[in-house]
Design an enzyme around this catalytic site. Structure first.
Site, PDB file in Angstrom:
ATOM      1  CE1 TYR A  51       0.370   7.604   3.400  1.00 54.50           C
ATOM      2  CE2 TYR A  51       0.984   5.451   2.581  1.00 54.50           C
ATOM      3  CZ  TYR A  51       0.082   6.275   3.216  1.00 54.50           C
ATOM      4  OH  TYR A  51      -1.105   5.753   3.664  1.00 54.50           O
ATOM      5  CG  ASP A  86      -1.786   1.221   1.309  1.00 55.68           C
ATOM      6  OD1 ASP A  86      -2.744   1.254   0.505  1.00 55.68           O
ATOM      7  OD2 ASP A  86      -1.535   2.143   2.113  1.00 55.68           O
ATOM      8  CG  LEU A 103      -0.530  -4.810  14.415  1.00 55.29           C
ATOM      9  CD1 LEU A 103       0.980  -4.967  14.272  1.00 55.29           C
ATOM     10  CD2 LEU A 103      -1.115  -6.020  15.144  1.00 55.29           C
ATOM     11  CE  LYS A 108      -3.853   4.558   0.821  1.00 58.32           C
ATOM     12  NZ  LYS A 108      -2.461   4.606   1.267  1.00 58.32           N
ATOM     13  CG  ASN A 130       3.566  -8.002  11.807  1.00 60.20           C
ATOM     14  OD1 ASN A 130       3.492  -8.526  12.915  1.00 60.20           O
ATOM     15  ND2 ASN A 130       3.816  -6.716  11.647  1.00 60.20           N
ATOM     16  CB  SER A 138      -8.787   5.616   1.332  1.00 60.77           C
ATOM     17  OG  SER A 138      -8.015   5.870   2.453  1.00 60.77           O
ATOM     18  CG  HIS A 158      -4.803   9.252   0.825  1.00 63.16           C
ATOM     19  ND1 HIS A 158      -3.440   9.236   0.691  1.00 63.16           N
ATOM     20  CD2 HIS A 158      -5.039   8.809   2.076  1.00 63.16           C
ATOM     21  CE1 HIS A 158      -2.892   8.803   1.818  1.00 63.16           C
ATOM     22  NE2 HIS A 158      -3.839   8.542   2.670  1.00 63.16           N
TER      23      HIS A 158
HETATM   24  N1  LIG Z   1      -5.704   5.600   4.319  1.00 64.26           N
HETATM   25  C1  LIG Z   1      -5.080   6.259   5.248  1.00 64.26           C
HETATM   26  O1  LIG Z   1      -5.337   7.432   5.506  1.00 64.26           O
HETATM   27  C2  LIG Z   1      -4.022   5.586   6.044  1.00 64.26           C
HETATM   28  C3  LIG Z   1      -3.676   6.117   7.291  1.00 64.26           C
HETATM   29  C4  LIG Z   1      -2.680   5.449   8.018  1.00 64.26           C
HETATM   30  C5  LIG Z   1      -2.094   4.286   7.522  1.00 64.26           C
HETATM   31  N2  LIG Z   1      -2.446   3.826   6.293  1.00 64.26           N
HETATM   32  C6  LIG Z   1      -1.788   2.628   5.708  1.00 64.26           C
HETATM   33  O2  LIG Z   1      -1.818   1.586   6.659  1.00 64.26           O
HETATM   34  C7  LIG Z   1      -0.475   1.118   6.897  1.00 64.26           C
HETATM   35  C8  LIG Z   1      -0.394   0.558   8.288  1.00 64.26           C
HETATM   36  O3  LIG Z   1      -0.669   1.549   9.259  1.00 64.26           O
HETATM   37  P1  LIG Z   1      -0.100   1.535  10.714  1.00 64.26           P
HETATM   38  O4  LIG Z   1       1.290   2.018  10.695  1.00 64.26           O
HETATM   39  O5  LIG Z   1      -1.035   2.246  11.562  1.00 64.26           O
HETATM   40  O6  LIG Z   1      -0.096  -0.048  11.047  1.00 64.26           O
HETATM   41  P2  LIG Z   1      -0.032  -0.899  12.352  1.00 64.26           P
HETATM   42  O7  LIG Z   1       0.552  -2.187  11.878  1.00 64.26           O
HETATM   43  O8  LIG Z   1      -1.336  -0.895  13.055  1.00 64.26           O
HETATM   44  O9  LIG Z   1       0.978  -0.176  13.347  1.00 64.26           O
HETATM   45  C9  LIG Z   1       2.341  -0.072  13.096  1.00 64.26           C
HETATM   46  C10 LIG Z   1       3.035   0.067  14.455  1.00 64.26           C
HETATM   47  O10 LIG Z   1       2.977  -1.187  15.121  1.00 64.26           O
HETATM   48  C11 LIG Z   1       4.276  -1.648  15.404  1.00 64.26           C
HETATM   49  N3  LIG Z   1       4.341  -3.095  15.102  1.00 64.26           N
HETATM   50  C12 LIG Z   1       4.323  -3.673  13.885  1.00 64.26           C
HETATM   51  N4  LIG Z   1       4.384  -5.011  13.985  1.00 64.26           N
HETATM   52  C13 LIG Z   1       4.424  -5.287  15.311  1.00 64.26           C
HETATM   53  C14 LIG Z   1       4.486  -6.483  16.032  1.00 64.26           C
HETATM   54  N5  LIG Z   1       4.524  -7.680  15.432  1.00 64.26           N
HETATM   55  N6  LIG Z   1       4.510  -6.419  17.406  1.00 64.26           N
HETATM   56  C15 LIG Z   1       4.473  -5.234  18.020  1.00 64.26           C
HETATM   57  N7  LIG Z   1       4.403  -4.039  17.372  1.00 64.26           N
HETATM   58  C16 LIG Z   1       4.389  -4.066  16.025  1.00 64.26           C
HETATM   59  C17 LIG Z   1       5.218  -0.876  14.508  1.00 64.26           C
HETATM   60  O11 LIG Z   1       6.466  -0.737  15.132  1.00 64.26           O
HETATM   61  P3  LIG Z   1       7.896  -0.522  14.382  1.00 64.26           P
HETATM   62  O12 LIG Z   1       7.681   0.367  13.210  1.00 64.26           O
HETATM   63  O13 LIG Z   1       8.735   0.067  15.459  1.00 64.26           O
HETATM   64  O14 LIG Z   1       8.407  -1.815  13.968  1.00 64.26           O
HETATM   65  C18 LIG Z   1       4.489   0.440  14.340  1.00 64.26           C
HETATM   66  O15 LIG Z   1       4.777   1.289  15.428  1.00 64.26           O
HETATM   67  C19 LIG Z   1       0.381   2.346   6.586  1.00 64.26           C
HETATM   68  O16 LIG Z   1       1.726   2.027   6.295  1.00 64.26           O
HETATM   69  C20 LIG Z   1      -0.337   2.887   5.370  1.00 64.26           C
HETATM   70  O17 LIG Z   1       0.021   2.135   4.220  1.00 64.26           O
HETATM   71  C21 LIG Z   1      -3.427   4.437   5.570  1.00 64.26           C
END
Ligand SMILES: NC(=O)c1ccc[n+]([C@@H]2O[C@H](COP(=O)([O-])OP(=O)(O)OC[C@H]3O[C@@H](n4cnc5c(N)ncnc54)[C@H](OP(=O)(O)O)[C@@H]3O)[C@@H](O)[C@H]2O)c1
Length: 313
Positions: free
Chosen positions: A57, A52, A220, A86, A273, A169, A119
């Protein structure tokens, strides 16, 4: 011999017939380009086939570099990777949609994009500034374009063949319904924040009935407080099924019928993951019934201003 668990390879067919989306996706919202490239390569190596991205970004080039390296090395073929990107809020005017799409596609170094999303449903002042503000620091919105007009420009991209599917989105159910009704090409994917603290059951039901894939970001809970991986319901299940709390939460998301996007720059987490496996039905029910805390971490759905992207970028 036990049959190997295939949950991690789940693919959800897209109703528009353009293919299938791997349920387990890797998000590339990573501020540093070098870290983006490294994390994307690691994700490809451990098995992720769904990525994604977004023009917002500002790292599509780095994602493209990582994908090109593995494609050129012959280890993975382009057709086996599903790539979403997006359209950002400053490009909602129909005449800006194709140039924005082409810029993303070229940065990603791809002949075609598997899915292109609007987006957010919020149009910002058209121009090159991604975060246009007035002298009081307020976002400058654009009232000169409707979401339906932007959607029609997205449909033309599908007609032209460089983009296989389109979607929305950061959007509420009523707006999804509005676009669904008006659309000539129906949304294939709707990406929203979703996790056990924000299950979005009503939106998921609507999407299921219409053949739309609900793509959960922050599965997460973005690693923020209250930490989902420390939730007692999750940690108790994790101990019982001999998986990590993160693997329990990601499996729950896939088994209830969503695709998801998780992100990490930590190689150990990226591998962890991907290594999800099927939860027993009682665990699915315990998460549904036992977690009653409700939190939205990202306010983007209310304003179009992203909560997880540093404003200076
Ligand atoms: N449409 C939108 O507006 C929008 C908004 C936000 C995000 N997104 C998309 O969604 C993706 C994911 O978002 P998110 O970053 O919120 O995802 P997330 O997976 O919920 O959270 C990521 C966080 O969790 C930690 N983490 C990951 N794997 C882990 C594990 N196995 N155990 C413990 N902690 C873990 C990471 O730490 P570390 O990095 O320290 O490893 C990071 O701090 C983004 O990259 C983007 O592509 C879209």
């Amino acid at each position: 011999m036990a049959t190997p668990d295939t949950l991690r390879y789940t693919r959800i067919p897209l109703a528009d017939g353009s293919g299938a989306i791997p349920a387990l996706g890797f998000g590339t919202l990573i501020p540093d380009p070098l870290a983006t490239k490294q994390a994307t390569k690691t994700a490809l190596e451990v098995g992720f086939r769904h990525f994604d991205c977004a023009e917002r970004y500002r790292n599509e080039q780095a994602v493209g570099d990582a994908m090109q390296e593995v494609i050129k090395a012959g280890t993975i073929q382009r057709k086996d990777i599903f790539v979403t990107t997006k359209l950002w809020n400053n490009n909602h005017r129909p005449d800006r949609v194709k140039p924005a799409f082409e810029a993303s596609r070229q940065s990603l170094q791809l002949d075609y994009v598997d899915c292109y999303l609007i987006h957010t449903p919020f149009a910002f002042q058209p121009g090159d500034e991604q975060d246009p503000r007035d002298e009081r620091g307020q976002v400058i919105y654009d009232t000169g374009v409707t979401l339906v007009e932007t959607w029609q420009a997205m449909e033309r991209l599908v007609d032209e063949g460089r983009c296989k599917s389109i979607g929305l989105s950061d959007i509420s159910l009523d707006k999804v319904q509005e676009i669904f009704k008006a659309a000539r090409i129906k949304p294939a994917v709707v990406q929203v924040e979703s996790h056990p603290y924000l299950p979005e059951w009503e939106l998921l039901d609507f999407c299921r009935q219409r053949g739309i894939v609900l793509l959960a970001f922050a599965p997460l809970a973005h690693g923020m407080e209250p930490k989902l991986v420390d939730n007692l319901v999750i940690t108790t299940i994790a101990q019982r099924v001999h998986k990590t709390p993160a693997q329990v939460v990601l499996a729950w998301a896939i088994q209830r019928g969503t695709a998801l996007l998780t992100t990490s720059t930590t190689p150990r987490y990226i591998q962890e993951n991907f290594e999800v496996s099927t939860l027993p039905e009682d665990a699915m029910q315990e998460i549904r019934d036992g977690i009653t805390t409700r939190v939205r971490f990202n306010p983007v759905v209310e304003t179009g201003v992203p909560g997880f992207i540093p404003q200076s970028r």
